[in-house]
Design an enzyme around this catalytic site. Structure first.
Site, PDB file in Angstrom:
ATOM      1  N   GLY A  12      36.739  45.813  21.273  1.00 39.42           N
ATOM      2  CA  GLY A  12      35.078  45.960  21.312  1.00 39.42           C
ATOM      3  C   GLY A  12      34.572  46.484  21.459  1.00 39.42           C
ATOM      4  N   ASP A 140      36.814  49.066  30.083  1.00 37.21           N
ATOM      5  CA  ASP A 140      37.629  48.264  31.845  1.00 37.21           C
ATOM      6  C   ASP A 140      38.060  49.611  32.026  1.00 37.21           C
ATOM      7  OD1 ASP A 140      37.252  45.903  29.706  1.00 37.21           O
ATOM      8  OD2 ASP A 140      38.850  45.691  29.367  1.00 37.21           O
ATOM      9  N   ARG A 175      21.283  31.384  49.339  1.00 38.59           N
ATOM     10  CA  ARG A 175      22.806  30.996  49.100  1.00 38.59           C
ATOM     11  C   ARG A 175      24.034  32.342  48.413  1.00 38.59           C
ATOM     12  NH1 ARG A 175      19.221  29.342  43.472  1.00 38.59           N
ATOM     13  NH2 ARG A 175      19.625  26.505  43.661  1.00 38.59           N
ATOM     14  N   MET A 182      33.481  41.802  33.369  1.00 39.40           N
ATOM     15  CA  MET A 182      34.870  42.472  32.729  1.00 39.40           C
ATOM     16  C   MET A 182      35.921  43.202  33.256  1.00 39.40           C
ATOM     17  SD  MET A 182      33.034  42.151  28.399  1.00 39.40           S
ATOM     18  CE  MET A 182      33.341  40.648  27.950  1.00 39.40           C
ATOM     19  N   ARG A 184      39.424  42.776  31.756  1.00 36.38           N
ATOM     20  CA  ARG A 184      40.494  42.681  31.525  1.00 36.38           C
ATOM     21  C   ARG A 184      41.408  42.270  33.101  1.00 36.38           C
ATOM     22  NH1 ARG A 184      40.965  40.587  26.741  1.00 36.38           N
ATOM     23  NH2 ARG A 184      43.295  39.867  27.178  1.00 36.38           N
ATOM     24  N   GLU A 235      36.692  39.473  35.452  1.00 36.17           N
ATOM     25  CA  GLU A 235      37.448  37.937  34.747  1.00 36.17           C
ATOM     26  C   GLU A 235      39.046  37.628  35.248  1.00 36.17           C
ATOM     27  OE1 GLU A 235      36.765  38.755  30.836  1.00 36.17           O
ATOM     28  OE2 GLU A 235      37.581  40.890  30.708  1.00 36.17           O
ATOM     29  N   ARG A 281      26.152  30.221  43.342  1.00 37.11           N
ATOM     30  CA  ARG A 281      26.207  30.095  41.925  1.00 37.11           C
ATOM     31  C   ARG A 281      27.014  31.209  41.569  1.00 37.11           C
ATOM     32  NH1 ARG A 281      23.872  25.930  42.872  1.00 37.11           N
ATOM     33  NH2 ARG A 281      21.279  25.159  42.337  1.00 37.11           N
ATOM     34  N   ARG A 290      28.491  45.101  27.689  1.00 40.23           N
ATOM     35  CA  ARG A 290      29.424  45.690  26.578  1.00 40.23           C
ATOM     36  C   ARG A 290      28.157  46.849  25.410  1.00 40.23           C
ATOM     37  NH1 ARG A 290      34.239  43.008  24.087  1.00 40.23           N
ATOM     38  NH2 ARG A 290      32.966  43.265  22.198  1.00 40.23           N
TER      39      ARG A 290
HETATM   40  O1  F6P Z   1      38.235  44.994  26.685  1.00 42.23           O
HETATM   41  C1  F6P Z   1      36.686  44.908  26.465  1.00 42.23           C
HETATM   42  C2  F6P Z   1      36.235  43.957  26.648  1.00 42.23           C
HETATM   43  O2  F6P Z   1      35.145  43.853  27.416  1.00 42.23           O
HETATM   44  C3  F6P Z   1      36.891  42.692  28.195  1.00 42.23           C
HETATM   45  O3  F6P Z   1      36.533  43.672  29.499  1.00 42.23           O
HETATM   46  C4  F6P Z   1      36.976  41.546  27.619  1.00 42.23           C
HETATM   47  O4  F6P Z   1      38.054  40.941  28.295  1.00 42.23           O
HETATM   48  C5  F6P Z   1      37.323  41.734  26.606  1.00 42.23           C
HETATM   49  O5  F6P Z   1      36.819  43.231  25.896  1.00 42.23           O
HETATM   50  C6  F6P Z   1      37.028  40.982  25.568  1.00 42.23           C
HETATM   51  O6  F6P Z   1      36.827  40.375  24.514  1.00 42.23           O
HETATM   52  P1  F6P Z   1      36.389  39.739  22.946  1.00 42.23           P
HETATM   53  O7  F6P Z   1      35.850  40.891  22.484  1.00 42.23           O
HETATM   54  O8  F6P Z   1      37.082  39.694  22.512  1.00 42.23           O
HETATM   55  O9  F6P Z   1      35.805  38.211  23.551  1.00 42.23           O
END
Ligand code: F6P
Length: 378
Positions: A12, A140, A175, A182, A184, A235, A281, A290
């Protein structure tokens, strides 16, 4: 004598990729080294598809730009690559073709810009006789052996700005605002943005959460007259005794990261609404973290990493990763980066075998978060 180098990006995108390309190219030009960029990462390496970068306007005006001018490969493991044969999907080791391409074209060193999976492939190529130098890329921040990866600082800044925005709307409407970020299997973005953005709760993959503790925190705030709360959720966060929220399993392929995480924030918001009586929410920040322009910190870090990578190549120090160790620019062997994940071709990211840098409980950030009363769900 170093004559030709190649750059390849896998995984990514992360803010700062173009800054690394620029720094490698600039340093190469100053040392009369030809510099090439493989298009779309490992796919370009396999098809021998590349562009010349040195002394070309293509690398001008890219420092501040998000994305990557040479693209990146996603879910590509050339040691275990999906091909169609006789109408059937099969996985094959095509690394020898890449080795042949590099040798035939006289590429003396390949720079691999990527996360843990990419550096695993880089190490595997080093065992096949290719000179490689890795540069740690990922929002990450989970690459082993380095203090920080490029792209992380920008992602934290984007998450922090989002928290600032969620704060005002949370306060106005009494709220609970949840932000899923993100990361991982690592909670670095969550932890840093929670501290920077003044969140009340931060739930990380490293600490399976107890919802009772989160509810207690929010109720304590209510008792203190604060009828709103801001919660950051990784996530990869999951409840004690539960499991991570998986949105999709892609390809079902071997040798690639095939799990897409997602949904953890919604689960937390729903549960909190049910148990606190406050409206909750969730906002999933997603790819905003990213894309776009890198922060000044990431531009500097990327430039340092890129220049260092080229310097190492000029010195003939191959099969290493450029790192920041206790704040100082340095390098480590790719063998250390992959840890015990030694089998050639096995590059699934985020598995028990992969060597990732997750948040340790004695990290200063954990202590700081606890000191100022951020609930970590335990
Ligand atoms: O590793 C970077 C990342 O943005 C993670 O934080 C996220 O889980 C993953 O890539 C999402 O990847 P993709 O581009 O495959 O959806």
């Amino acid at each position: 004598m170093l004559k030709k180098v190649g750059i390849l990006i896998n995984g990514g995108d992360a803010p700062g990729l173009n800054a690394v390309i620029r720094a490698i190219t600039r340093t190469a030009e100053r040392n009369q080294v030809e510099c090439y960029g493989f298009l779309d990462g490992f796919n370009g390496l396999l098809k021998n598809n590349y562009v010349r970068l040195d002394n070309d306007p293509i690398t001008s005006g890219i420092l501040h730009k998000g994305g990557a001018i040479i693209g990146s490969s996603l879910n590509a493991n050339v040691f275990n690559y999906k091909v169609i044969e006789n109408g059937k999907e099969v996985y094959k080791d095509l690394s020898e073709k890449c080795v042949q391409n590099l040798k035939e074209d006289g590429i003396d060193c390949l720079f691999t810009l990527g996360g843990d999976s990419t550096q695993k492939s880089a190490r595997d190529f080093s065992l096949r006789g290719i000179h490689v130098i890795g540069v740690p890329k990922t929002i990450d921040n989970d690459v082993a052996c380095t203090d920080v990866t490029f792209g992380f600082n920008t992602a934290v800044s984007v998450a922090t700005e989002s928290l600032d925005r969620l704060h005002t709307t949370a306060e106005t409407h009494n709220r609970i605002m949840v932000l899923e970020v993100m990361g991982r299997y690592a909670g670095w973005i969550t932890l840093e943005s929670a501290i920077a953005g003044g969140a009340d709760v931060a739930l990380l993959p490293e600490i399976p959460y107890d919802m009772d503790k989160v509810v207690e925190k929010i109720q304590a705030r209510q008792r203190a007259g604060k009828n709103f709360s801001v919660v950051v959720v990784s996530e990869g966060a999951f409840p004690k005794g539960g499991s991570m929220s998986i949105k999709d399993t892609r390809e079902g392929g071997k040798g690639v990261i095939n799990i897409q995480l997602g949904g953890a924030g919604d689960i937390v918001a729903k549960e909190l609404e049910k148990r606190t009586g406050l409206v909750a929410r969730n906002t999933t920040l997603g790819y905003m973290q990213r894309g776009g322009t890198p922060s000044a910190t990431d531009r500097i870090l990327s430039t340092k990493y890129g220049a260092k990578a080229m310097e190492l190549a000029l010195e003939g120090k191959f099969n290493v990763l450029t790192v920041l160790k206790n704040g100082k620019l340095d390098y480590v062997s790719l063998e250390d980066v992959v840890g015990d994940n030694k089998e050639i071709g096995a590059v699934e990211g985020g598995t028990e075998d992969s060597n990732m840098k997750t948040v340790k409980m004695d990290d200063d950030l954990i202590k700081t978060a606890r000191d100022i009363g951020i609930c970590l769900g335990d």
